[in-house]
Design a protein around this motif. Structure first.
Motif, mmCIF file in Angstrom:
data_model
loop_
_atom_site.group_PDB
_atom_site.id
_atom_site.type_symbol
_atom_site.label_atom_id
_atom_site.label_comp_id
_atom_site.label_asym_id
_atom_site.label_seq_id
_atom_site.Cartn_x
_atom_site.Cartn_y
_atom_site.Cartn_z
ATOM 1 N N THR A 135 0.838 -1.198 0.000
ATOM 2 C CA THR A 135 0.000 0.000 0.000
ATOM 3 C C THR A 135 0.874 1.250 0.000
ATOM 4 O OG1 THR A 135 -1.776 -1.180 1.134
ATOM 5 C CG2 THR A 135 -1.847 1.210 1.236
ATOM 6 N N ALA A 136 2.003 1.194 0.691
ATOM 7 C CA ALA A 136 2.919 2.344 0.722
ATOM 8 C C ALA A 136 3.437 2.676 -0.678
ATOM 9 C CB ALA A 136 4.086 2.070 1.674
ATOM 10 N N ASP A 137 3.704 1.652 -1.496
ATOM 11 C CA ASP A 137 4.133 1.905 -2.882
ATOM 12 C C ASP A 137 3.030 2.634 -3.653
ATOM 13 O OD1 ASP A 137 6.673 0.740 -2.683
ATOM 14 O OD2 ASP A 137 5.923 -1.246 -3.245
ATOM 15 N N HIS A 138 1.790 2.179 -3.482
ATOM 16 C CA HIS A 138 0.682 2.851 -4.170
ATOM 17 C C HIS A 138 0.506 4.274 -3.656
ATOM 18 C CE1 HIS A 138 -3.441 4.294 -4.577
ATOM 19 N NE2 HIS A 138 -3.233 3.934 -5.823
ATOM 20 N N ASP A 139 0.615 4.460 -2.353
ATOM 21 C CA ASP A 139 0.464 5.797 -1.774
ATOM 22 C C ASP A 139 1.532 6.751 -2.318
ATOM 23 O OD1 ASP A 139 -1.684 4.834 -0.333
ATOM 24 O OD2 ASP A 139 -0.586 4.712 1.573
ATOM 25 N N ALA A 140 2.761 6.262 -2.459
ATOM 26 C CA ALA A 140 3.838 7.092 -3.016
ATOM 27 C C ALA A 140 3.530 7.439 -4.470
ATOM 28 C CB ALA A 140 5.181 6.372 -2.909
ATOM 29 N N TYR A 141 3.016 6.488 -5.212
ATOM 30 C CA TYR A 141 2.608 6.734 -6.601
ATOM 31 C C TYR A 141 1.494 7.779 -6.660
ATOM 32 C CZ TYR A 141 -0.204 6.081 -10.765
ATOM 33 O OH TYR A 141 -0.964 6.310 -11.896
ATOM 34 N N ALA A 142 0.470 7.612 -5.826
ATOM 35 C CA ALA A 142 -0.659 8.550 -5.827
ATOM 36 C C ALA A 142 -0.191 9.956 -5.471
ATOM 37 C CB ALA A 142 -1.738 8.073 -4.853
ATOM 38 N N ALA A 143 0.730 10.074 -4.532
ATOM 39 C CA ALA A 143 1.274 11.392 -4.177
ATOM 40 C C ALA A 143 2.044 11.985 -5.357
ATOM 41 C CB ALA A 143 2.180 11.272 -2.949
ATOM 42 N N TRP A 144 2.805 11.164 -6.046
ATOM 43 C CA TRP A 144 3.550 11.620 -7.225
ATOM 44 C C TRP A 144 2.604 12.150 -8.304
ATOM 45 C CZ3 TRP A 144 3.654 9.102 -12.136
ATOM 46 C CH2 TRP A 144 4.553 9.665 -13.047
ATOM 47 N N ARG A 145 1.464 11.504 -8.483
ATOM 48 C CA ARG A 145 0.497 11.936 -9.507
ATOM 49 C C ARG A 145 -0.062 13.329 -9.230
ATOM 50 N NH1 ARG A 145 1.049 10.183 -14.423
ATOM 51 N NH2 ARG A 145 0.818 7.957 -14.655
ATOM 52 N N THR A 146 0.007 13.804 -8.005
ATOM 53 C CA THR A 146 -0.508 15.141 -7.668
ATOM 54 C C THR A 146 0.521 16.237 -7.922
ATOM 55 O OG1 THR A 146 0.172 15.067 -5.335
ATOM 56 C CG2 THR A 146 -2.018 14.162 -5.887
ATOM 57 N N THR A 147 1.732 15.852 -8.340
ATOM 58 C CA THR A 147 2.786 16.831 -8.608
ATOM 59 C C THR A 147 2.780 17.206 -10.084
ATOM 60 O OG1 THR A 147 4.507 15.208 -9.162
ATOM 61 C CG2 THR A 147 4.210 15.764 -6.808
ATOM 62 N N PRO A 148 3.363 18.350 -10.439
ATOM 63 C CA PRO A 148 3.470 18.702 -11.861
ATOM 64 C C PRO A 148 4.201 17.617 -12.669
ATOM 65 C CG PRO A 148 3.964 20.611 -10.511
ATOM 66 C CD PRO A 148 3.845 19.428 -9.568
ATOM 67 N N GLU A 149 5.225 17.017 -12.077
ATOM 68 C CA GLU A 149 5.972 15.960 -12.758
ATOM 69 C C GLU A 149 5.100 14.728 -13.022
ATOM 70 O OE1 GLU A 149 8.850 13.312 -10.568
ATOM 71 O OE2 GLU A 149 10.258 14.500 -11.755
ATOM 72 N N GLY A 150 4.153 14.448 -12.134
ATOM 73 C CA GLY A 150 3.321 13.261 -12.249
ATOM 74 C C GLY A 150 2.008 13.476 -12.978
ATOM 75 N N ALA A 151 1.739 14.704 -13.402
ATOM 76 C CA ALA A 151 0.474 14.994 -14.099
ATOM 77 C C ALA A 151 0.386 14.165 -15.381
ATOM 78 C CB ALA A 151 0.385 16.474 -14.418
ATOM 79 N N SER A 152 -0.826 13.760 -15.732
ATOM 80 C CA SER A 152 -1.015 12.945 -16.937
ATOM 81 C C SER A 152 -2.106 13.539 -17.822
ATOM 82 C CB SER A 152 -1.387 11.511 -16.560
ATOM 83 O OG SER A 152 -2.745 11.429 -16.197
ATOM 84 N N ALA A 153 -2.180 13.013 -19.039
ATOM 85 C CA ALA A 153 -3.186 13.452 -20.009
ATOM 86 C C ALA A 153 -4.533 12.782 -19.778
ATOM 87 C CB ALA A 153 -2.698 13.155 -21.423
ATOM 88 N N LEU A 154 -4.595 11.855 -18.844
ATOM 89 C CA LEU A 154 -5.829 11.108 -18.627
ATOM 90 C C LEU A 154 -6.989 12.001 -18.205
ATOM 91 C CD1 LEU A 154 -6.963 8.256 -18.733
ATOM 92 C CD2 LEU A 154 -6.321 7.975 -16.345
ATOM 93 N N GLY A 155 -6.721 12.996 -17.379
ATOM 94 C CA GLY A 155 -7.781 13.875 -16.906
ATOM 95 C C GLY A 155 -8.550 14.563 -18.021
ATOM 96 N N ALA A 156 -7.883 14.827 -19.137
ATOM 97 C CA ALA A 156 -8.523 15.524 -20.256
ATOM 98 C C ALA A 156 -9.539 14.657 -20.991
ATOM 99 C CB ALA A 156 -7.465 16.017 -21.237
ATOM 100 N N VAL A 157 -9.487 13.336 -20.792
ATOM 101 C CA VAL A 157 -10.417 12.463 -21.508
ATOM 102 C C VAL A 157 -11.493 11.885 -20.588
ATOM 103 C CG1 VAL A 157 -8.697 11.886 -23.264
ATOM 104 C CG2 VAL A 157 -8.991 10.375 -21.296
ATOM 105 N N LEU A 158 -11.481 12.273 -19.316
ATOM 106 C CA LEU A 158 -12.469 11.766 -18.368
ATOM 107 C C LEU A 158 -13.681 12.684 -18.275
ATOM 108 C CD1 LEU A 158 -10.235 10.612 -15.369
ATOM 109 C CD2 LEU A 158 -11.049 9.278 -17.324
ATOM 110 N N ALA A 159 -14.862 12.094 -18.168
ATOM 111 C CA ALA A 159 -16.091 12.857 -18.004
ATOM 112 C C ALA A 159 -16.221 13.389 -16.581
ATOM 113 C CB ALA A 159 -17.296 11.986 -18.352
ATOM 114 N N ALA A 160 -15.600 12.702 -15.630
ATOM 115 C CA ALA A 160 -15.648 13.080 -14.210
ATOM 116 C C ALA A 160 -14.472 12.406 -13.523
ATOM 117 C CB ALA A 160 -16.967 12.614 -13.595
#
Length: 100
Positions: free
Chosen positions: A61-86
């Motif tokens: 779970t700690a590995d996933h938590d570190a990943y999730a925290a990384w996704r909230t950073t500018p470096e971890g941002a992805s293009a996925l949000g642009a294709v989601l309805a919500a």
């Protein structure tokens, strides 16, 4: 103990399939490279192809938590949000019931 994460998302219907697939592939390629990511699978709803479930397996779970925290950073941002309805719905499962 392995942690399983289910991320359910609804895709925008006004975005091309090519754009969606590129966003998913690029995002999950980055995810796959993160420490502790054991596997990824994308399931497509038979009744509604704009509804997906991403099945992630993490070493801890700690590995996933570190990943999730990384996704909230500018470096971890992805293009996925642009294709989601919500925003997606995420559920984390770290415990199992022994069936034997």
């Amino acid at each position: 103990m392995t942690t399983t994460v289910l991320l359910e998302v609804q895709l925008r219907s006004d975005v091309s399939a090519e754009t969606v697939q590129t966003a998913i592939r690029d995002t999950l390629a980055q995810t796959r490279e993160r420490q502790g990511c054991e596997s990824l699978e994308v399931l497509v709803d038979d009744a509604d192809p704009t509804r997906l479930v991403v099945v992630e397996r993490w070493t801890t779970t700690a590995d996933h938590d570190a990943y999730a925290a990384w996704r909230t950073t500018p470096e971890g941002a992805s293009a996925l949000g642009a294709v989601l309805a919500a925003p997606g719905t995420k559920r984390i499962f770290g415990r199992t019931i022994e069936l034997s």
